[in-house]
Design an enzyme around this catalytic site. Sequence first.
Site, short mmCIF file in Angstrom:
data_model
loop_
_atom_site.label_atom_id
_atom_site.label_comp_id
_atom_site.label_asym_id
_atom_site.label_seq_id
_atom_site.Cartn_x
_atom_site.Cartn_y
_atom_site.Cartn_z
N CYS A 28 5.44 3.33 -0.60
CA CYS A 28 4.67 1.88 -0.44
C CYS A 28 5.30 0.63 -0.87
O CYS A 28 5.39 -0.16 -0.33
CB CYS A 28 3.17 2.14 -0.91
SG CYS A 28 2.32 3.44 -0.44
N HIS A 41 -0.01 -4.23 -3.78
CA HIS A 41 0.93 -3.28 -4.59
C HIS A 41 2.36 -3.79 -5.06
O HIS A 41 3.32 -2.99 -4.97
CB HIS A 41 0.91 -1.93 -3.71
CG HIS A 41 1.32 -0.71 -4.28
ND1 HIS A 41 1.83 0.33 -3.59
CD2 HIS A 41 1.42 -0.64 -5.60
CE1 HIS A 41 2.07 1.34 -4.48
NE2 HIS A 41 1.93 0.82 -5.81
CA CA Z 1 2.38 3.96 2.08
#
Ligand code: CA
Length: 460
Positions: free
Chosen positions: A72, A126
Amino acid sequence: MKPLFALLASLLAITGLSHAADKPNILLIVGDDMGYADVGFHGCKDIPTPNLDALAKSGVRFSSGYVTGPYCSPTRAALLTGRYQNRFGHEFNPGGATTGMPVGETTIADRLKSAGYVTGLVGKWHLGNQEAMQPQKRGFDEFFGFLGGAHSYFESRGILRGTTPVTELDYTTDAFGREAVSFIDRHQAKPWFLYLAFNAVHTPMHATDERLAKFSGIADKQRRTYAAMMLAMDEAIGKVRRKLADAGLEQNTLVFFISDNGGPTMPGVTVNGSRNEPLRGSKRTTLEGGVRVPFLVSWPARVKPGVYDQPVNQIDLSATALAAAGVEAKPEWKLDGVDLVPFITGAARENPHDALYWRFGAQMAVRSGDYKLVRYDTNADTGTGKRNQPVSAAKLYNLANDIGETKDLAAAEPDKVKELQAKWDAWNSTNVKPLWGDGGGDSDGKEPGGPQRKRKQNAE
Ligand code: CA
Protein backbone atom coordinates in the site's frame (compact mmCIF):
# COMPACT_ATOMS: atom_id res chain seq x y z
CA MET A 1 -3.20 22.04 -35.12
CA LYS A 2 -6.38 21.60 -37.10
CA PRO A 3 -7.63 24.83 -38.76
CA LEU A 4 -10.96 24.92 -36.91
CA PHE A 5 -9.26 24.33 -33.59
CA ALA A 6 -6.69 27.03 -34.36
CA LEU A 7 -9.50 29.44 -35.23
CA LEU A 8 -11.32 28.67 -31.99
CA ALA A 9 -8.11 29.05 -30.03
CA SER A 10 -7.45 32.48 -31.52
CA LEU A 11 -11.05 33.55 -30.96
CA LEU A 12 -10.71 32.56 -27.33
CA ALA A 13 -7.50 34.54 -27.09
CA ILE A 14 -9.13 37.58 -28.73
CA THR A 15 -12.18 37.47 -26.52
CA GLY A 16 -9.92 37.23 -23.50
CA LEU A 17 -11.51 34.05 -22.15
CA SER A 18 -9.25 32.63 -19.54
CA HIS A 19 -7.12 29.68 -20.49
CA ALA A 20 -7.63 28.48 -16.94
CA ALA A 21 -11.28 27.83 -17.72
CA ASP A 22 -10.16 24.97 -19.95
CA LYS A 23 -8.11 23.23 -17.32
CA PRO A 24 -9.64 19.84 -16.62
CA ASN A 25 -10.62 18.72 -13.17
CA ILE A 26 -8.60 15.74 -12.07
CA LEU A 27 -10.07 12.84 -10.12
CA LEU A 28 -7.74 10.11 -8.97
CA ILE A 29 -9.64 7.11 -7.59
CA VAL A 30 -7.71 4.33 -5.85
CA GLY A 31 -9.07 1.00 -4.66
CA ASP A 32 -7.16 -0.90 -1.99
CA ASP A 33 -6.08 -4.55 -2.32
CA MET A 34 -8.48 -5.29 -5.18
CA GLY A 35 -8.08 -8.50 -7.11
CA TYR A 36 -7.23 -8.25 -10.80
CA ALA A 37 -10.13 -10.56 -11.65
CA ASP A 38 -12.74 -8.78 -9.57
CA VAL A 39 -14.13 -6.16 -11.94
CA GLY A 40 -16.68 -6.65 -14.68
CA PHE A 41 -14.36 -5.16 -17.28
CA HIS A 42 -11.94 -8.00 -16.56
CA GLY A 43 -14.72 -10.57 -16.81
CA CYS A 44 -15.77 -10.94 -13.17
CA LYS A 45 -19.03 -12.89 -12.92
CA ASP A 46 -19.94 -13.02 -9.23
CA ILE A 47 -19.49 -9.34 -8.30
CA PRO A 48 -21.29 -6.71 -10.38
CA THR A 49 -19.30 -3.48 -10.88
CA PRO A 50 -21.59 -1.52 -13.23
CA ASN A 51 -20.21 1.89 -12.36
CA LEU A 52 -16.58 0.88 -12.80
CA ASP A 53 -17.55 -0.83 -16.05
CA ALA A 54 -19.23 2.38 -17.23
CA LEU A 55 -16.10 4.32 -16.32
CA ALA A 56 -14.03 1.81 -18.30
CA LYS A 57 -16.36 2.22 -21.29
CA SER A 58 -16.07 5.99 -21.15
CA GLY A 59 -12.29 5.89 -21.46
CA VAL A 60 -9.25 3.73 -21.98
CA ARG A 61 -8.67 0.44 -20.23
CA PHE A 62 -4.99 -0.44 -19.88
CA SER A 63 -4.46 -4.17 -20.25
CA SER A 64 -0.87 -3.93 -18.95
CA GLY A 65 -1.32 -1.33 -16.23
CA TYR A 66 1.03 -1.63 -13.29
CA VAL A 67 1.75 -0.19 -9.90
CA THR A 68 5.33 0.29 -8.68
CA GLY A 69 5.18 -2.22 -5.86
CA PRO A 70 3.11 -4.87 -4.12
CA TYR A 71 2.27 -2.88 -0.94
CA CYS A 72 0.00 0.00 0.00
CA SER A 73 2.25 2.78 1.23
CA PRO A 74 5.15 2.51 -1.25
CA THR A 75 2.80 2.60 -4.23
CA ARG A 76 0.97 5.61 -2.82
CA ALA A 77 4.30 7.41 -2.40
CA ALA A 78 5.06 6.74 -6.07
CA LEU A 79 1.55 7.67 -7.14
CA LEU A 80 1.68 11.09 -5.51
CA THR A 81 5.27 11.95 -6.45
CA GLY A 82 5.32 10.48 -9.95
CA ARG A 83 8.60 8.81 -9.04
CA TYR A 84 9.66 5.28 -8.21
CA GLN A 85 9.53 5.10 -4.41
CA ASN A 86 12.96 3.43 -4.47
CA ARG A 87 14.39 6.82 -5.52
CA PHE A 88 13.75 8.14 -2.02
CA GLY A 89 13.84 5.10 0.23
CA HIS A 90 10.10 4.51 0.60
CA GLU A 91 10.43 0.84 -0.31
CA PHE A 92 8.27 -0.62 2.47
CA ASN A 93 5.33 0.36 4.58
CA PRO A 94 6.33 2.88 7.23
CA GLY A 95 7.00 1.28 10.59
CA GLY A 96 6.50 3.16 13.83
CA ALA A 97 5.08 6.59 14.43
CA THR A 98 7.87 8.70 12.97
CA THR A 99 8.38 7.38 9.47
CA GLY A 100 6.55 8.40 6.33
CA MET A 101 7.03 9.90 2.90
CA PRO A 102 10.18 12.05 3.10
CA VAL A 103 9.24 15.71 3.44
CA GLY A 104 11.69 16.65 0.69
CA GLU A 105 9.41 15.01 -1.86
CA THR A 106 6.84 17.13 -3.70
CA THR A 107 3.40 15.72 -4.44
CA ILE A 108 1.07 16.11 -7.38
CA ALA A 109 -1.23 17.99 -4.98
CA ASP A 110 1.57 20.51 -4.24
CA ARG A 111 2.14 21.04 -7.94
CA LEU A 112 -1.51 21.34 -8.93
CA LYS A 113 -2.18 23.66 -6.02
CA SER A 114 0.62 25.92 -7.29
CA ALA A 115 -1.11 25.84 -10.68
CA GLY A 116 -4.32 27.20 -9.21
CA TYR A 117 -6.16 24.01 -8.39
CA VAL A 118 -8.12 23.42 -5.23
CA THR A 119 -7.01 20.07 -3.84
CA GLY A 120 -8.60 17.44 -1.65
CA LEU A 121 -7.99 13.99 -0.23
CA VAL A 122 -10.88 11.78 0.76
CA GLY A 123 -9.94 8.43 2.29
CA LYS A 124 -6.73 6.67 3.23
CA TRP A 125 -3.40 8.48 3.55
CA HIS A 126 -0.80 5.95 4.79
CA LEU A 127 2.15 8.23 4.06
CA GLY A 128 3.01 9.29 7.60
CA ASN A 129 1.25 10.30 10.81
CA GLN A 130 3.54 13.09 11.96
CA GLU A 131 2.18 16.57 11.48
CA ALA A 132 4.76 17.50 8.86
CA MET A 133 3.78 14.43 6.87
CA GLN A 134 0.01 14.82 7.02
CA PRO A 135 -2.04 15.56 3.90
CA GLN A 136 -2.50 19.29 4.64
CA LYS A 137 1.30 19.66 4.65
CA ARG A 138 1.62 17.74 1.39
CA GLY A 139 -0.46 19.95 -0.84
CA PHE A 140 -4.02 19.07 0.11
CA ASP A 141 -6.35 21.95 0.99
CA GLU A 142 -8.91 19.55 2.37
CA PHE A 143 -8.75 16.15 4.03
CA PHE A 144 -11.44 13.75 5.18
CA GLY A 145 -10.22 10.28 6.09
CA PHE A 146 -7.62 8.49 8.16
CA LEU A 147 -3.86 8.61 8.38
CA GLY A 148 -2.95 4.93 8.79
CA GLY A 149 -2.98 1.91 6.53
CA ALA A 150 -6.22 0.18 7.49
CA HIS A 151 -9.38 1.16 9.28
CA SER A 152 -12.60 -0.20 10.65
CA TYR A 153 -15.45 0.55 8.25
CA PHE A 154 -17.86 1.30 11.07
CA GLU A 155 -15.92 3.11 13.80
CA SER A 156 -15.34 6.84 13.63
CA ARG A 157 -12.31 6.83 15.93
CA GLY A 158 -9.30 7.87 13.84
CA ILE A 159 -11.36 9.50 11.07
CA LEU A 160 -10.51 13.18 10.67
CA ARG A 161 -12.03 16.13 8.90
CA GLY A 162 -8.98 18.32 8.46
CA THR A 163 -7.39 17.87 11.88
CA THR A 164 -10.69 17.47 13.76
CA PRO A 165 -11.81 13.97 14.80
CA VAL A 166 -15.10 12.89 13.31
CA THR A 167 -17.54 11.61 15.92
CA GLU A 168 -20.10 9.89 13.72
CA LEU A 169 -19.64 7.55 10.82
CA ASP A 170 -22.05 5.42 8.81
CA TYR A 171 -19.74 3.22 6.75
CA THR A 172 -16.41 4.52 5.49
CA THR A 173 -17.03 3.72 1.83
CA ASP A 174 -20.41 5.48 1.88
CA ALA A 175 -18.90 8.41 3.79
CA PHE A 176 -16.03 8.73 1.32
CA GLY A 177 -18.46 8.73 -1.62
CA ARG A 178 -20.56 11.40 0.08
CA GLU A 179 -17.53 13.56 0.90
CA ALA A 180 -16.23 13.28 -2.66
CA VAL A 181 -19.61 14.45 -4.01
CA SER A 182 -19.57 17.32 -1.53
CA PHE A 183 -16.05 18.34 -2.57
CA ILE A 184 -17.12 18.50 -6.23
CA ASP A 185 -20.26 20.38 -5.27
CA ARG A 186 -18.36 23.02 -3.31
CA HIS A 187 -15.58 23.65 -5.81
CA GLN A 188 -16.90 24.61 -9.17
CA ALA A 189 -15.33 28.03 -9.53
CA LYS A 190 -11.80 26.70 -9.86
CA PRO A 191 -10.33 23.57 -11.40
CA TRP A 192 -9.95 20.91 -8.74
CA PHE A 193 -7.88 17.84 -7.96
CA LEU A 194 -9.50 15.17 -5.83
CA TYR A 195 -7.64 12.10 -4.60
CA LEU A 196 -10.35 9.62 -3.64
CA ALA A 197 -8.50 6.81 -1.87
CA PHE A 198 -10.90 4.14 -0.67
CA ASN A 199 -9.80 1.68 2.01
CA ALA A 200 -12.16 -0.75 0.28
CA VAL A 201 -11.48 -3.60 -0.15
CA HIS A 202 -8.65 -3.90 2.38
CA THR A 203 -9.23 -5.83 5.61
CA PRO A 204 -10.95 -5.72 8.07
CA MET A 205 -13.76 -7.49 6.27
CA HIS A 206 -16.69 -5.25 7.15
CA ALA A 207 -19.83 -4.93 5.06
CA THR A 208 -23.35 -3.68 5.64
CA ASP A 209 -26.08 -6.30 6.16
CA GLU A 210 -28.11 -4.86 3.31
CA ARG A 211 -25.32 -5.41 0.82
CA LEU A 212 -24.34 -8.79 2.26
CA ALA A 213 -27.90 -9.96 1.64
CA LYS A 214 -27.44 -9.34 -2.07
CA PHE A 215 -24.69 -11.97 -2.20
CA SER A 216 -26.36 -14.86 -0.40
CA GLY A 217 -25.51 -16.98 -3.45
CA ILE A 218 -21.77 -16.80 -2.66
CA ALA A 219 -21.06 -19.68 -0.29
CA ASP A 220 -17.62 -18.55 0.89
CA LYS A 221 -18.19 -16.04 3.69
CA GLN A 222 -15.03 -14.05 3.07
CA ARG A 223 -15.74 -13.79 -0.66
CA ARG A 224 -19.32 -12.79 0.12
CA THR A 225 -18.14 -9.99 2.40
CA TYR A 226 -15.55 -8.90 -0.16
CA ALA A 227 -18.29 -8.77 -2.82
CA ALA A 228 -20.45 -6.57 -0.59
CA MET A 229 -17.48 -4.25 0.03
CA MET A 230 -16.75 -4.04 -3.70
CA LEU A 231 -20.40 -3.23 -4.34
CA ALA A 232 -20.20 -0.35 -1.85
CA MET A 233 -17.16 1.08 -3.60
CA ASP A 234 -18.78 0.71 -6.99
CA GLU A 235 -21.90 2.50 -5.73
CA ALA A 236 -19.80 5.34 -4.31
CA ILE A 237 -18.01 5.73 -7.64
CA GLY A 238 -21.41 5.77 -9.35
CA LYS A 239 -22.55 8.63 -7.12
CA VAL A 240 -19.41 10.61 -7.90
CA ARG A 241 -19.84 10.07 -11.64
CA ARG A 242 -23.49 11.12 -11.47
CA LYS A 243 -22.44 14.28 -9.66
CA LEU A 244 -19.96 15.04 -12.43
CA ALA A 245 -22.68 14.53 -15.04
CA ASP A 246 -25.26 16.62 -13.16
CA ALA A 247 -22.75 19.44 -12.75
CA GLY A 248 -21.85 19.35 -16.44
CA LEU A 249 -18.27 18.40 -15.59
CA GLU A 250 -18.13 14.94 -17.12
CA GLN A 251 -16.50 15.95 -20.40
CA ASN A 252 -13.59 17.89 -18.98
CA THR A 253 -12.76 15.83 -15.92
CA LEU A 254 -9.76 13.55 -16.20
CA VAL A 255 -10.53 10.44 -14.15
CA PHE A 256 -7.98 7.80 -13.21
CA PHE A 257 -8.78 4.51 -11.53
CA ILE A 258 -6.29 1.96 -10.18
CA SER A 259 -5.87 -0.48 -7.33
CA ASP A 260 -2.85 0.27 -5.13
CA ASN A 261 -1.51 -3.30 -5.39
CA GLY A 262 -2.71 -6.73 -6.40
CA GLY A 263 -5.15 -8.87 -4.46
CA PRO A 264 -3.78 -10.44 -1.26
CA THR A 265 -4.33 -14.13 -1.90
CA MET A 266 -1.43 -15.93 -0.21
CA PRO A 267 -1.06 -16.79 3.47
CA GLY A 268 0.70 -14.16 5.55
CA VAL A 269 -0.85 -11.10 3.96
CA THR A 270 -4.17 -9.33 4.50
CA VAL A 271 -6.19 -11.99 2.65
CA ASN A 272 -9.62 -10.61 1.75
CA GLY A 273 -11.20 -13.09 -0.64
CA SER A 274 -9.93 -11.37 -3.78
CA ARG A 275 -8.85 -13.19 -6.94
CA ASN A 276 -6.11 -12.35 -9.41
CA GLU A 277 -6.73 -14.88 -12.20
CA PRO A 278 -5.35 -15.28 -14.78
CA LEU A 279 -2.37 -13.76 -12.99
CA ARG A 280 -0.17 -15.70 -10.58
CA GLY A 281 0.98 -14.36 -7.24
CA SER A 282 -0.40 -12.03 -4.63
CA LYS A 283 0.06 -8.75 -2.86
CA ARG A 284 3.59 -8.78 -1.42
CA THR A 285 5.07 -10.44 -4.52
CA THR A 286 6.60 -9.00 -7.69
CA LEU A 287 4.69 -11.57 -9.74
CA GLU A 288 1.96 -10.12 -11.94
CA GLY A 289 -0.64 -10.83 -9.28
CA GLY A 290 1.13 -8.38 -6.98
CA VAL A 291 1.70 -5.48 -9.35
CA ARG A 292 -0.61 -5.63 -12.38
CA VAL A 293 -3.92 -3.98 -11.53
CA PRO A 294 -7.21 -2.72 -12.96
CA PHE A 295 -6.16 0.57 -14.58
CA LEU A 296 -8.44 3.12 -16.30
CA VAL A 297 -8.16 6.63 -17.70
CA SER A 298 -11.26 8.56 -18.76
CA TRP A 299 -11.31 12.08 -20.21
CA PRO A 300 -14.20 12.33 -22.68
CA ALA A 301 -13.17 15.79 -23.94
CA ARG A 302 -9.80 14.53 -25.10
CA VAL A 303 -9.56 10.75 -25.09
CA LYS A 304 -11.60 8.33 -27.19
CA PRO A 305 -12.66 5.09 -25.52
CA GLY A 306 -10.59 2.00 -26.22
CA VAL A 307 -8.05 -0.47 -24.92
CA TYR A 308 -4.33 0.25 -24.69
CA ASP A 309 -2.00 -2.73 -24.48
CA GLN A 310 1.52 -1.35 -24.02
CA PRO A 311 2.86 -1.46 -20.46
CA VAL A 312 2.15 1.65 -18.41
CA ASN A 313 2.67 2.47 -14.77
CA GLN A 314 0.94 4.48 -12.06
CA ILE A 315 3.94 6.85 -12.05
CA ASP A 316 2.58 8.02 -15.42
CA LEU A 317 -0.52 9.45 -13.80
CA SER A 318 1.31 12.41 -12.26
CA ALA A 319 2.94 13.30 -15.57
CA THR A 320 -0.40 12.89 -17.35
CA ALA A 321 -2.25 15.07 -14.84
CA LEU A 322 0.40 17.80 -14.93
CA ALA A 323 0.38 17.92 -18.73
CA ALA A 324 -3.43 18.07 -18.74
CA ALA A 325 -3.29 20.97 -16.29
CA GLY A 326 -0.80 22.81 -18.48
CA VAL A 327 2.01 22.47 -15.96
CA GLU A 328 5.40 22.00 -17.56
CA ALA A 329 7.30 19.22 -15.78
CA LYS A 330 10.79 20.43 -14.94
CA PRO A 331 13.83 18.15 -15.29
CA GLU A 332 14.83 18.81 -11.68
CA TRP A 333 11.54 17.25 -10.56
CA LYS A 334 12.98 13.94 -11.74
CA LEU A 335 9.62 12.46 -12.66
CA ASP A 336 9.83 8.85 -13.80
CA GLY A 337 6.50 8.77 -15.61
CA VAL A 338 5.30 10.05 -18.97
CA ASP A 339 2.17 11.84 -20.17
CA LEU A 340 -0.01 8.99 -21.45
CA VAL A 341 -2.37 11.11 -23.55
CA PRO A 342 -0.21 11.26 -26.71
CA PHE A 343 0.17 7.48 -26.59
CA ILE A 344 -3.49 6.65 -26.14
CA THR A 345 -4.62 9.17 -28.76
CA GLY A 346 -2.09 7.75 -31.22
CA ALA A 347 -0.13 11.01 -31.53
CA ALA A 348 2.95 9.18 -30.23
CA ARG A 349 3.63 5.84 -31.88
CA GLU A 350 6.46 4.43 -29.79
CA ASN A 351 5.95 2.69 -26.43
CA PRO A 352 5.69 4.84 -23.31
CA HIS A 353 8.52 2.94 -21.56
CA ASP A 354 11.58 1.02 -22.65
CA ALA A 355 11.17 -0.96 -19.42
CA LEU A 356 9.36 -0.94 -16.08
CA TYR A 357 11.12 -1.84 -12.84
CA TRP A 358 10.36 -3.15 -9.38
CA ARG A 359 12.45 -3.60 -6.24
CA PHE A 360 10.91 -4.81 -3.01
CA GLY A 361 13.64 -6.00 -0.68
CA ALA A 362 15.24 -9.02 -2.27
CA GLN A 363 12.39 -9.34 -4.73
CA MET A 364 12.80 -7.65 -8.09
CA ALA A 365 11.28 -7.51 -11.54
CA VAL A 366 11.81 -5.82 -14.85
CA ARG A 367 9.45 -5.86 -17.82
CA SER A 368 10.64 -4.83 -21.27
CA GLY A 369 8.41 -5.55 -24.23
CA ASP A 370 6.75 -8.90 -23.66
CA TYR A 371 9.52 -10.24 -21.44
CA LYS A 372 9.72 -10.12 -17.68
CA LEU A 373 12.59 -11.13 -15.43
CA VAL A 374 11.50 -11.69 -11.82
CA ARG A 375 12.76 -12.92 -8.45
CA TYR A 376 9.75 -13.35 -6.19
CA ASP A 377 8.73 -14.32 -2.68
CA THR A 378 8.48 -18.11 -2.73
CA ASN A 379 5.55 -17.98 -0.33
CA ALA A 380 3.65 -17.64 -3.59
CA ASP A 381 4.68 -21.24 -4.34
CA THR A 382 4.83 -22.83 -0.90
CA GLY A 383 1.98 -21.01 0.77
CA THR A 384 3.61 -21.25 4.22
CA GLY A 385 2.84 -17.63 4.99
CA LYS A 386 6.15 -17.27 6.82
CA ARG A 387 8.20 -14.12 6.59
CA ASN A 388 11.71 -14.10 5.22
CA GLN A 389 11.16 -16.97 2.84
CA PRO A 390 13.85 -17.03 0.15
CA VAL A 391 13.19 -15.33 -3.14
CA SER A 392 13.06 -17.50 -6.22
CA ALA A 393 15.88 -17.82 -8.72
CA ALA A 394 15.67 -15.35 -11.60
CA LYS A 395 12.79 -16.49 -13.81
CA LEU A 396 12.11 -15.29 -17.32
CA TYR A 397 8.59 -15.17 -18.71
CA ASN A 398 7.08 -14.09 -22.00
CA LEU A 399 3.89 -12.38 -20.93
CA ALA A 400 2.51 -12.20 -24.48
CA ASN A 401 1.68 -15.89 -24.38
CA ASP A 402 2.15 -16.65 -20.68
CA ILE A 403 0.41 -14.01 -18.61
CA GLY A 404 0.24 -16.51 -15.72
CA GLU A 405 4.07 -16.73 -15.50
CA THR A 406 4.14 -20.51 -15.71
CA LYS A 407 6.89 -21.29 -18.25
CA ASP A 408 10.34 -20.22 -17.09
CA LEU A 409 12.48 -19.40 -20.15
CA ALA A 410 15.64 -18.43 -18.22
CA ALA A 411 17.60 -21.54 -19.23
CA ALA A 412 16.43 -21.39 -22.83
CA GLU A 413 17.11 -17.67 -23.35
CA PRO A 414 20.20 -16.71 -21.32
CA ASP A 415 20.93 -13.65 -23.48
CA LYS A 416 17.50 -12.21 -22.72
CA VAL A 417 18.13 -12.81 -19.00
CA LYS A 418 21.42 -10.89 -19.25
CA GLU A 419 19.85 -8.05 -21.17
CA LEU A 420 17.03 -7.58 -18.68
CA GLN A 421 19.32 -7.97 -15.67
CA ALA A 422 21.61 -5.27 -17.11
CA LYS A 423 18.65 -2.92 -17.54
CA TRP A 424 17.54 -3.53 -13.97
CA ASP A 425 21.08 -3.08 -12.60
CA ALA A 426 21.39 0.26 -14.39
CA TRP A 427 18.06 1.41 -12.99
CA ASN A 428 18.85 0.11 -9.54
CA SER A 429 22.18 1.95 -9.45
CA THR A 430 20.16 5.19 -9.36
CA ASN A 431 18.09 4.13 -6.33
CA VAL A 432 18.81 4.60 -2.63
CA LYS A 433 18.66 2.15 0.25
CA PRO A 434 15.32 1.77 2.02
CA LEU A 435 14.91 4.40 4.75
CA TRP A 436 13.33 1.77 6.99
CA GLY A 437 12.99 -1.98 6.93
CA ASP A 438 10.17 -4.28 6.00
CA GLY A 439 8.58 -4.43 9.40
CA GLY A 440 6.25 -7.19 8.36
CA GLY A 441 3.25 -4.95 8.51
CA ASP A 442 0.67 -7.68 8.24
CA SER A 443 -1.84 -6.10 10.55
CA ASP A 444 -5.19 -7.72 10.07
CA GLY A 445 -6.65 -4.27 10.41
CA LYS A 446 -9.11 -5.21 13.14
CA GLU A 447 -8.25 -2.14 15.15
CA PRO A 448 -9.45 1.25 14.06
CA GLY A 449 -6.60 3.32 12.72
CA GLY A 450 -5.52 6.74 13.78
CA PRO A 451 -2.57 8.83 14.79
CA GLN A 452 -2.80 7.53 18.34
CA ARG A 453 -2.47 3.95 17.18
CA LYS A 454 1.15 3.25 16.50
CA ARG A 455 0.57 -0.20 15.12
CA LYS A 456 -1.77 0.94 12.43
CA GLN A 457 0.92 2.50 10.37
CA ASN A 458 2.29 -0.95 9.82
CA ALA A 459 -0.84 -2.15 8.11
CA GLU A 460 -0.06 -3.14 4.56
CA1 CA B 1 -3.17 -2.00 -0.66
